[in-house]
Motif scaffolding. Sequence first.
Motif, short mmCIF file in Angstrom:
data_model
loop_
_atom_site.label_atom_id
_atom_site.label_comp_id
_atom_site.label_asym_id
_atom_site.label_seq_id
_atom_site.Cartn_x
_atom_site.Cartn_y
_atom_site.Cartn_z
N LEU A 1 -31.06 -13.54 45.14
CA LEU A 1 -29.65 -13.64 45.28
C LEU A 1 -29.17 -15.07 45.32
O LEU A 1 -29.71 -15.94 46.20
N GLY A 2 -28.31 -15.48 44.53
CA GLY A 2 -27.67 -16.80 44.56
C GLY A 2 -26.51 -17.10 45.63
O GLY A 2 -26.06 -16.00 46.05
N PRO A 3 -26.01 -18.30 45.51
CA PRO A 3 -24.93 -18.45 46.42
C PRO A 3 -23.69 -17.55 45.99
O PRO A 3 -22.70 -17.26 46.83
N THR A 4 -23.35 -17.59 44.56
CA THR A 4 -22.15 -16.72 44.09
C THR A 4 -22.34 -15.27 44.53
O THR A 4 -21.41 -14.66 44.94
N GLU A 5 -23.67 -14.72 44.44
CA GLU A 5 -23.85 -13.29 44.83
C GLU A 5 -23.30 -12.89 46.38
O GLU A 5 -22.93 -11.99 46.77
N LEU A 6 -24.00 -13.99 47.15
CA LEU A 6 -23.73 -13.72 48.50
C LEU A 6 -22.29 -13.97 48.71
O LEU A 6 -21.72 -13.27 49.91
N ILE A 7 -21.51 -14.94 48.32
CA ILE A 7 -20.10 -14.95 48.40
C ILE A 7 -19.43 -13.69 48.06
O ILE A 7 -18.33 -13.26 48.70
N ILE A 8 -19.83 -13.09 46.99
CA ILE A 8 -19.35 -11.83 46.68
C ILE A 8 -19.54 -10.84 47.67
O ILE A 8 -18.72 -9.73 48.08
N ILE A 9 -20.82 -10.50 48.00
CA ILE A 9 -21.13 -9.54 49.11
C ILE A 9 -20.38 -9.74 50.40
O ILE A 9 -19.75 -8.82 51.14
N GLY A 10 -20.08 -11.14 50.77
CA GLY A 10 -19.33 -11.45 51.95
C GLY A 10 -17.80 -10.95 51.75
O GLY A 10 -17.25 -10.51 52.70
N LEU A 11 -17.31 -11.20 50.61
CA LEU A 11 -15.94 -10.76 50.46
C LEU A 11 -15.79 -9.34 50.67
O LEU A 11 -14.87 -8.79 51.19
N ILE A 12 -16.88 -8.57 49.94
CA ILE A 12 -16.69 -7.05 49.97
C ILE A 12 -16.79 -6.53 51.30
O ILE A 12 -16.09 -5.80 51.78
N LEU A 13 -17.77 -7.40 52.26
CA LEU A 13 -17.92 -6.88 53.60
C LEU A 13 -16.48 -7.07 54.34
O LEU A 13 -16.03 -6.28 55.08
N VAL A 14 -15.86 -8.30 54.07
CA VAL A 14 -14.50 -8.62 54.66
C VAL A 14 -13.63 -7.45 54.19
O VAL A 14 -12.83 -7.10 54.99
N LEU A 15 -13.60 -7.18 53.10
CA LEU A 15 -12.51 -6.21 52.46
C LEU A 15 -12.87 -4.78 53.19
O LEU A 15 -11.93 -4.05 53.52
N LEU A 16 -13.95 -4.32 53.17
CA LEU A 16 -14.29 -3.13 53.85
C LEU A 16 -14.36 -3.20 55.30
O LEU A 16 -13.56 -2.05 55.72
N PHE A 17 -14.70 -3.93 56.19
CA PHE A 17 -14.57 -3.87 57.39
C PHE A 17 -13.52 -4.66 58.15
O PHE A 17 -13.15 -4.46 59.47
N GLY A 18 -12.97 -5.69 57.53
CA GLY A 18 -11.61 -6.57 58.02
C GLY A 18 -12.24 -7.59 58.77
O GLY A 18 -13.42 -7.71 59.20
N ALA A 19 -11.37 -8.72 58.78
CA ALA A 19 -11.88 -10.00 59.53
C ALA A 19 -12.04 -9.76 60.97
O ALA A 19 -12.91 -10.50 61.56
N LYS A 20 -11.24 -8.90 61.50
CA LYS A 20 -11.56 -8.76 63.06
C LYS A 20 -12.74 -8.10 63.54
O LYS A 20 -13.41 -8.44 64.56
N LYS A 21 -13.21 -7.12 62.64
CA LYS A 21 -14.42 -6.27 63.19
C LYS A 21 -15.99 -7.08 62.75
O LYS A 21 -16.64 -6.75 63.52
N LEU A 22 -15.73 -7.82 61.80
CA LEU A 22 -17.29 -8.47 61.64
C LEU A 22 -17.45 -9.57 62.76
O LEU A 22 -18.69 -9.64 63.14
N PRO A 23 -16.53 -10.24 63.34
CA PRO A 23 -17.41 -11.09 64.61
C PRO A 23 -17.56 -10.09 65.80
O PRO A 23 -18.72 -10.42 66.30
N GLU A 24 -16.87 -9.07 65.98
CA GLU A 24 -17.42 -8.21 67.16
C GLU A 24 -18.60 -7.63 66.54
O GLU A 24 -19.47 -7.29 67.61
N ALA A 25 -18.84 -7.20 65.60
CA ALA A 25 -20.17 -6.59 65.14
C ALA A 25 -21.35 -7.68 65.19
O ALA A 25 -22.38 -7.27 65.67
N ALA A 26 -20.98 -8.69 65.10
CA ALA A 26 -21.93 -9.87 65.01
C ALA A 26 -22.37 -10.16 66.47
O ALA A 26 -23.58 -10.44 67.01
N ARG A 27 -21.24 -10.11 67.43
CA ARG A 27 -21.61 -10.11 68.95
C ARG A 27 -22.10 -9.17 69.24
O ARG A 27 -23.32 -9.26 70.11
N GLY A 28 -21.94 -7.88 69.06
CA GLY A 28 -22.81 -6.81 69.45
C GLY A 28 -24.30 -6.77 68.91
O GLY A 28 -25.23 -6.48 69.91
#
Length: 111
Positions: free
Chosen positions: A4-31
């Motif tokens: 996985l290159g940097p562009t693929e990782l950015i695309i995966i990150g954007l999909i995660l943000v779209l799916l879970f929302g920007a507020k849920k990701l930090p809470e999930a990381a904290r948990g």
Amino acid sequence: MPNLGPTELIIIGLILVLLFGAKKLPEAARGLGRSLRIFKSETAKLRDEDEPTTATATVVQAQPQPAAPVPAPIPAATQAPAPAPSAEEEARRLEEQAARLRAQAGAPKSQ
């Protein structure tokens, strides 16, 4: 699987943000971080508990042990566990005990 290159990782990150929302990701990381911290501390405790036990076990094995006397066999009547009382029997026993306590509390005290 290709690397996985940097562009693929950015695309995966954007999909995660779209799916879970920007507020849920930090809470999930904290948990996730908290659960990993708890897991790490528990495994460290287990390792600490195992080390002294191993050291004392080798010392005990190095010392000669006298032969332990063989205990007398327990009669078969005392080996069988008593059957657990049913819920009705337990309730009846508790009611009788409460009635006895009420009767004792109501009786005049003798001096």
